[in-house]
Design a protein around this motif. Structure first.
Motif, PDB file in Angstrom:
ATOM      1  N   HIS A 130       1.278  20.498  45.163  1.00 51.89           N
ATOM      2  CA  HIS A 130       0.882  21.729  44.474  1.00 51.89           C
ATOM      3  C   HIS A 130       0.007  22.619  45.360  1.00 51.89           C
ATOM      4  CE1 HIS A 130       2.698  20.573  40.690  1.00 51.89           C
ATOM      5  NE2 HIS A 130       2.148  19.372  40.810  1.00 51.89           N
ATOM      6  N   GLY A 131      -0.601  22.031  46.380  1.00 54.35           N
ATOM      7  CA  GLY A 131      -1.427  22.822  47.284  1.00 54.35           C
ATOM      8  C   GLY A 131      -0.643  23.865  48.054  1.00 54.35           C
ATOM      9  N   GLY A 132       0.666  23.711  48.146  1.00 56.36           N
ATOM     10  CA  GLY A 132       1.491  24.691  48.844  1.00 56.36           C
ATOM     11  C   GLY A 132       1.873  25.890  48.001  1.00 56.36           C
ATOM     12  N   ALA A 144      -6.560  21.810  32.933  1.00 57.35           N
ATOM     13  CA  ALA A 144      -6.990  22.508  34.140  1.00 57.35           C
ATOM     14  C   ALA A 144      -8.306  21.936  34.656  1.00 57.35           C
ATOM     15  CB  ALA A 144      -7.131  24.000  33.858  1.00 57.35           C
ATOM     16  N   GLU A 145      -9.235  21.696  33.750  1.00 55.92           N
ATOM     17  CA  GLU A 145     -10.529  21.137  34.144  1.00 55.92           C
ATOM     18  C   GLU A 145     -10.362  19.765  34.775  1.00 55.92           C
ATOM     19  OE1 GLU A 145     -14.800  19.902  32.043  1.00 55.92           O
ATOM     20  OE2 GLU A 145     -13.317  21.066  30.929  1.00 55.92           O
ATOM     21  N   ASP A 146      -9.506  18.947  34.176  1.00 53.84           N
ATOM     22  CA  ASP A 146      -9.270  17.601  34.697  1.00 53.84           C
ATOM     23  C   ASP A 146      -8.639  17.653  36.090  1.00 53.84           C
ATOM     24  OD1 ASP A 146      -8.973  14.561  33.964  1.00 53.84           O
ATOM     25  OD2 ASP A 146      -7.030  15.146  34.771  1.00 53.84           O
ATOM     26  N   LEU A 147      -7.667  18.547  36.287  1.00 47.00           N
ATOM     27  CA  LEU A 147      -6.991  18.631  37.578  1.00 47.00           C
ATOM     28  C   LEU A 147      -7.918  19.180  38.657  1.00 47.00           C
ATOM     29  CD1 LEU A 147      -3.416  19.847  36.572  1.00 47.00           C
ATOM     30  CD2 LEU A 147      -4.170  17.534  37.143  1.00 47.00           C
ATOM     31  N   ARG A 148      -8.768  20.134  38.296  1.00 47.63           N
ATOM     32  CA  ARG A 148      -9.723  20.650  39.286  1.00 47.63           C
ATOM     33  C   ARG A 148     -10.631  19.530  39.790  1.00 47.63           C
ATOM     34  NH1 ARG A 148     -10.264  25.041  35.570  1.00 47.63           N
ATOM     35  NH2 ARG A 148      -9.096  26.852  36.316  1.00 47.63           N
ATOM     36  N   GLY A 151      -9.069  17.748  42.517  1.00 47.14           N
ATOM     37  CA  GLY A 151      -8.805  18.487  43.738  1.00 47.14           C
ATOM     38  C   GLY A 151      -7.578  19.370  43.713  1.00 47.14           C
ATOM     39  N   ILE A 152      -6.966  19.545  42.526  1.00 43.10           N
ATOM     40  CA  ILE A 152      -5.815  20.447  42.402  1.00 43.10           C
ATOM     41  C   ILE A 152      -6.348  21.783  41.890  1.00 43.10           C
ATOM     42  CG2 ILE A 152      -3.586  20.851  41.290  1.00 43.10           C
ATOM     43  CD1 ILE A 152      -3.288  17.797  41.092  1.00 43.10           C
ATOM     44  N   THR A 153      -6.224  22.835  42.697  1.00 41.36           N
ATOM     45  CA  THR A 153      -6.861  24.116  42.384  1.00 41.36           C
ATOM     46  C   THR A 153      -5.818  25.227  42.272  1.00 41.36           C
ATOM     47  OG1 THR A 153      -7.258  24.484  44.737  1.00 41.36           O
ATOM     48  CG2 THR A 153      -9.017  23.415  43.490  1.00 41.36           C
ATOM     49  N   ARG A 154      -6.291  26.469  42.213  1.00 37.98           N
ATOM     50  CA  ARG A 154      -5.440  27.652  42.017  1.00 37.98           C
ATOM     51  C   ARG A 154      -4.548  27.452  40.793  1.00 37.98           C
ATOM     52  NH1 ARG A 154      -4.739  27.111  47.568  1.00 37.98           N
ATOM     53  NH2 ARG A 154      -2.493  26.718  47.350  1.00 37.98           N
ATOM     54  N   LEU A 155      -5.170  27.258  39.653  1.00 39.88           N
ATOM     55  CA  LEU A 155      -4.468  26.960  38.411  1.00 39.88           C
ATOM     56  C   LEU A 155      -4.344  28.211  37.538  1.00 39.88           C
ATOM     57  CD1 LEU A 155      -6.226  23.566  37.626  1.00 39.88           C
ATOM     58  CD2 LEU A 155      -4.042  23.925  38.797  1.00 39.88           C
ATOM     59  N   ALA A 156      -3.239  28.306  36.804  1.00 39.16           N
ATOM     60  CA  ALA A 156      -2.996  29.409  35.872  1.00 39.16           C
ATOM     61  C   ALA A 156      -2.505  28.818  34.549  1.00 39.16           C
ATOM     62  CB  ALA A 156      -1.961  30.374  36.447  1.00 39.16           C
ATOM     63  N   LEU A 157      -2.887  29.430  33.444  1.00 39.13           N
ATOM     64  CA  LEU A 157      -2.517  28.912  32.123  1.00 39.13           C
ATOM     65  C   LEU A 157      -1.130  29.403  31.709  1.00 39.13           C
ATOM     66  CD1 LEU A 157      -5.861  29.200  30.112  1.00 39.13           C
ATOM     67  CD2 LEU A 157      -4.809  27.148  31.095  1.00 39.13           C
ATOM     68  N   TRP A 158      -0.330  28.471  31.212  1.00 36.88           N
ATOM     69  CA  TRP A 158       0.991  28.760  30.644  1.00 36.88           C
ATOM     70  C   TRP A 158       1.108  27.887  29.392  1.00 36.88           C
ATOM     71  CZ3 TRP A 158       5.926  26.082  32.802  1.00 36.88           C
ATOM     72  CH2 TRP A 158       7.034  26.406  31.995  1.00 36.88           C
TER      73      TRP A 158
END
Length: 339
Positions: A130-132, A144-148, A151-158
């Motif tokens: 997902h970093g790419g 989103a909070e859990d993934l951040r 270390g998984i960032t640049r998240l958008a809500l869908w």
């Protein structure tokens, strides 16, 4: 806009990911967009180990190169982290195309439930995958909070929707006719697999009856161990909606789901939900309104009986597939925008 949607999860699989992707693709087409769904149909595949219903595409890069090259999409969305998703990621990187991804399933936890694979290793792969992306779409803020934190960032809500025309309440007499069982009727609805933690529901000491609506790799084993439970098997469409609406409480024992579309579908039928207070249910359940969240699942199931079926229906009505699709479209990025 020409949208390429690449996914390893597609029909004839029956699960929340396929429902979300197929509804979104259909809605986008109704809005005037051209959608190419790249999936495993018609390609050489092998069954996923321990989960034969899922087919994994063999050597998918050639088909990805041909399909995306011919289609020349304005935006590329990679929905899954399987062979097709990996091939699409590699193709986009080689072409210097931007793309988005989405996080649907906690594969690290699912894999760890089946094999001794450390969570840290699996999440390291997901951070790389997902970093790419320009950004990764997630279904709710709790996820989103859990993934951040991982270390998984640049998240958008869908967000997700529900078909409130299909999933609808039924009169009490009709409910009792469909499921002529001692009341109250508690139901598990969904895939019967180890990661869904179904046995937590089956072990509960509850008054009335317990039913399971669904099938999966663990179904035969659990059916033999819990013969007093009513096993209704796989149901679809109107038949599924009517049986779900005929129940009194839907028990959702999963601790790993990222959302749980079945919660919205149960609520749309006027059925309250009992669940653990974990990421998936926390996204859609308002405690004491459309369900009960409790670390003791039996306590939650008994308390959910007292909730208003009308309030459950009202809560589900806010989840609209057209609105969710507009969120999805707004999150897309031009494939050749930055380069």
């Amino acid at each position: 806009m020409k949208i390429a949607l690449v996914t390893d999860a597609w029909h004839p699989q029956i699960n929340g990911v396929v429902r979300a992707l197929s509804e979104t693709a259909a809605q986008a087409q109704r809005m005037g967009h051209e959608v190419l769904v790249v999936n495993s149909l018609g390609q050489r595949t092998v069954p996923c180990p321990t989960y034969r219903e899922i087919r994994l595409t063999l050597r998918p890069y050639a088909s990805i190169k041909r399909l995306l090259g011919d289609f020349q999409p304005d935006a590329v969305h990679i929905a899954t982290e399987g062979p097709l998703g990996l091939a699409a990621r590699f193709y986009c990187k080689r072409r210097r195309w931007d793309f988005t991804t989405s996080f649907h399933t906690r594969f690290p936890e699912y894999l760890a439930a089946r094999a001794p694979v450390p969570l840290g290793l699996s999440y390291a792969f997901l951070r790389w995958f997902h970093g790419g992306a320009a950004h990764t779409m997630v279904s709710n803020p709790a996820l989103a909070e859990d993934l951040r934190a991982r270390g998984i960032t640049r998240l958008a809500l869908w967000s997700r929707g529900v078909d409130t025309t299909l999933f609808r309440p039924l009169p009490e007499a009709e409910r009792h006719a469909i499921l002529d069982l001692p009341r109250p009727v508690y139901a598990y609805f969904g895939r019967v697999a180890v990661e869904k933690n179904v046995e937590d529901f089956l072990r509960l000491q509850l008054p009335g009856s317990k039913v399971v609506i669904g099938d999966g790799p663990q179904a035969a084993e659990l059916q033999s161990r819990y013969p007093d439970v009513h096993w209704l098997g796989m149901r679809q469409g109107e038949d599924l909606a009517r049986h779900l609406a005929a129940t009194d409480v839907m028990v959702f024992p999963s601790r790993t789901d990222t959302l749980g579309l079945v919660i919205l579908e149960a609520n749309a039928c006027g059925v309250p939900v009992a669940a653990y207070p974990v990421v998936g249910p926390l996204a859609t359940v308002r405690n004491g309104i459309n369900g009960i969240l409790d670390a003791d699942l039996r306590t939650a199931a008994l308390a959910a009986l007292e909730l208003s079926r009308e309030s459950c229906r009202e809560r589900a009505m806010v989840y609209d597939w057209a609105g969710c699709t507009r969120e999805f479209l707004g999150n897309l990025v031009p494939a050749r925008g930055r380069h």
